[in-house]
Design an enzyme around this catalytic site. Structure first.
Site, mmCIF file in Angstrom:
data_model
loop_
_atom_site.group_PDB
_atom_site.id
_atom_site.type_symbol
_atom_site.label_atom_id
_atom_site.label_comp_id
_atom_site.label_asym_id
_atom_site.label_seq_id
_atom_site.Cartn_x
_atom_site.Cartn_y
_atom_site.Cartn_z
ATOM 1 N N THR D 94 13.993 92.428 34.969
ATOM 2 C CA THR D 94 13.535 91.248 34.093
ATOM 3 C C THR D 94 12.363 91.890 33.004
ATOM 4 O OG1 THR D 94 13.243 89.650 35.910
ATOM 5 C CG2 THR D 94 11.789 89.450 33.780
ATOM 6 N N LYS D 170 16.237 84.350 31.773
ATOM 7 C CA LYS D 170 15.216 84.621 32.887
ATOM 8 C C LYS D 170 13.939 84.319 32.483
ATOM 9 C CE LYS D 170 13.618 87.042 36.325
ATOM 10 N NZ LYS D 170 13.675 86.605 37.702
ATOM 11 N N LYS D 239 2.538 88.779 33.487
ATOM 12 C CA LYS D 239 3.500 89.678 32.897
ATOM 13 C C LYS D 239 4.707 88.735 32.473
ATOM 14 C CE LYS D 239 6.809 91.751 34.270
ATOM 15 N NZ LYS D 239 7.956 92.290 35.099
#
Lengths: 293, 293, 293, 293
Positions: D94, D170, D239
């Site tokens: 990711t 994602k 994040k």
């Protein structure tokens, strides 16, 4: 009096600052990416430098660059710093706290004193040597820089012995500027939607609670929907809000007004206002409320 | 000179305003829920009124009440208005736009002139007759009220011929006040978390970009974490933010800063700061960032 | 089996609920502001009532009204309650916590049992007797109401012995619905601006992390920009978000997502989307990002 | 069948994925910064690689690294790519859209096919070969990768022929996850402050409107204030929210929910919850409302 002063970055701000140093009698060696400002300063008595290395051969270097990326690329270059004779670098750019930290470390590694001294004031103020200078660094270094500050500014404000403290103060000041603009944008939309002329509201406010250049100047721009010519372009405003948000993220300080500002500036950019003054964030508040452009 | 002036509401603001009218030579008939302020004004030459009906028997009535609920209950009473001899009611309270509309309609129904004239200024300013008066209503009515405004204020600002316009301006002004406080709260937390003394930041700002009473006064309170004694209690601040949000909802004006303010004030109330000054919203910003109280 | 059941409010939901009671064999006396639904229910065996007093002559009353204002005006009428023979009122409307409190007090004053039982489910679910019923009130009253709930719903959920607890749960559920829509609106704008088809994103999500009717149904509407016909009109969504924000204000619970929702719905209304489904809040997210309608 | 597959990154996810490839009969050459997972996989039949260059000598490389920084440092190394025999790199991490762009360019420069294929699923799902794989890249490359995807996942979702499209999907999925958690956090605080047990609210919601793993799993954690052990640590959540905000900034997509999330996660970190699950953002909502820990 210090010896020769190297000066990097002759943009709208830097040229006035370098000129202020010249007027105060300093020997100034100037470098700029494009040659025209160098020639203009040379005509006024500055030494033109062909390379950054020549600038960093001076005892003291002052730099006034646009942003993190430019600072990092031009003056945090390892070879440049390793070969520098300079013993003091006064970085007057508005940069991130992250960059401030890297810059401090890089200079320490090469034994070069490092001071941060971002400023408040627009180009005419810089040209007049009347900036407000926000300074931080080791006291001995600040003392060395003081004659330069005296030439460029009306007053020096001290924020501590770590360079990043001055950058923090500058970021905080710009954050407050952006908040003031957005709050006037929202209030003026509310006023207009309820039959009150925004100019009437701003006139009241600036004559009573909110005197001073920010509310007066930006208030008029917001109330009159006058976003051009740009005194400070909107993407720069977004960059500055980003500096505050990034500083907040690194120090776990939530900034809910900052999040709102970020979204408003992005909305303005998404609608093609990137060449307008950051007061154009008022157009976003108007659009959200369905008010005409 | 108008005839007898009825005056309703002798709170911290109203008593100074009524006294200003007396000093200017007006005959003033005063009423208050609690009797002490009535007696105090009577000792200075006012006529004490035992009922609101006596006040509304005067030609002109001025009222300065705490909030919508009080205004609605006391002076929008149908029987009171139906029996009134008054031909002008100057409502100087800070009220919602919804109430402003109902008040205008109720007075019109009973043939009583109605003017809205909320003020900027704290109790000492009211006592000195130096308020800024935000006025709106029919021009002929405003002309009648002007001698009263001249007695109570340093300047009258006109916002239009519909009373709610003045209320809108007042709501906008208070909204900007709250925004300024919150923005300083966030900036000071960011400063402190990054090693800059909030007092240093505020000193810089108020000497440069943000002069004037709001940034200076509230800036000091925020930076010094001095929230008591309360000059303006936090729940009143939440009420004022609510007036702005409600006005925005009724006129489809999103106010993202307003939403942030609302949450911050609620957070402060949830932590027991309801008796503190609304500058205590700074404690919320500090808590969010994990800074000590 | 209870005796005759009075039923107030034959809107899109109420008519299906009353019909469910009829099908379960209850004697139902119905009232509605407009006569057509009364006639339709009478044709299916209900007793038409000419006045609310006739409905409140029944032992148990069920009401399903549109909002606070309607509930307050129709069924919190003092004369109605004072003259009522009813000993139980089951209020199935989605109302504010403030109204819930006033309703509980008013019924207590007149010795009438009061239960709150808002529902989850759209009109077809109501017509099928398959609602989810969120109930709160005194256990003995809930026990009396249970046969009615069994006729109207697939399941009854209990939230406590104070009516307002059920209203709280309903407000919380609607708040989560609105959050889900807004989050998909933002995510789909982000996707589209970066070259991903919103329908592809929603297909992934609903097949993996987010199955169920909300993400599937609203996800398709958001991704396909299909906001009409309105299953649930946008102003009703704003009203429901307002119920959450008001409940939060009264209990000092900041709801930052709620503030964002409020602004987004106002933005939609300001752009003329008041007759569309509340999924049209996605058009706001698109507009903010400069994406085409 | 492809030839030898190089696999980089044997963290909690990567080891299960590499093992899935082994179970499907692939020859897998594995590398990891720490040696233990390499040994463990070797014991199950993998070839241990001493250097990244050995991995990139394989025809196809799969990498599953923690974040942008790790990806950039380990697998965007110019020397590594220049010397690679590999003709396909499947990056399953990711990462940011900015990194996705740099990675695509770097691989193109060295003539290596590049596919992005981030996944949905936790470590046990990875170990079972049941991930959902979000893939984007040139069709011919995706076709080559499909047997690997079939070994590691239950289904492959295609988002386009540019790698960054899969990263966008994602990022969007994770953004929706975070929104769902925050919305439950706010709703549960509202519920509790008004006398409704959060567990009751979540039970209702997950049985009706919001089935599925996210609302059920995180709902229980939020309602029960059970934030440990961490299934997904809070800083990773911050994040991921940052990835969405950054993607929004680069594509001028305001994400107001994202700004709220950012502040909530920072607040949690500021209060020492960095080792807890990101469901601990619920503690922030509780603190804001003055509810006990």
């Amino acid at each position: 009096m210090t010896g020769t002063i190297g000066f990097v970055g002759l943009g709208a701000m830097g040229r006035g600052m370098a000129d202020s140093l010249l007027r105060a009698g300093h020997v100034v060696r100037v470098w700029n990416r494009s040659p025209e400002p160098v020639a203009a300063l040379a005509a006024r008595g500055a030494e033109p430098a062909g390379t950054l290395a020549e600038v960093f051969a001076a005892d003291t270097v002052v730099s006034m660059l646009a942003d993190d990326e430019t600072v990092e690329r031009l003056v945090l270059d390892r070879a440049l710093l390793a070969g520098a004779a300079a013993t003091l670098h006064v970085n007057m750019a508005t940069v991130s706290l992250a960059l401030a930290g890297r810059a401090e470390a890089a200079h320490a590694e090469h034994g070069i004193g490092y001071v941060a001294a971002p400023v408040l004031g627009r180009p005419p103020v810089a040209a007049a040597g009347q900036l407000n200078i926000l300074a931080a660094g080791e006291p001995a270094l600040l003392a060395r820089a003081e004659p330069l500050f005296a030439a460029m500014g009306q007053r020096t404000w001290h924020f501590g012995d770590r360079p990043r403290q001055a950058n923090t103060a500058k970021i905080g000041a710009n954050f407050l500027l952006a908040c003031a603009i957005e709050s006037m944008a929202e209030a003026c939309s509310l006023a207009e939607a309820n039959g009150v002329r925004p100019t009437d509201l701003i006139e009241l406010l600036t004559a009573t609670l909110f005197p001073g250049p920010v509310y007066t100047g930006y208030g008029a721009m917001v109330a009159e929907r006058r976003y051009e010519p740009a005194g400070f372009r909107l993407p720069l405003g977004l960059k500055d809000v980003g500096l505050a948000l990034d500083a907040g993220a690194a120090s776990t300080v939530p900034l809910p007004f900052g999040g709102v500002l970020r979204d408003a500036f992005l909305d303005a950019l998404a609608h093609g206002d990137g060449d307008k003054d950051w007061a154009a964030v008022a157009a976003v508040a108007r659009r959200r409320a369905g008010l005409p452009d």
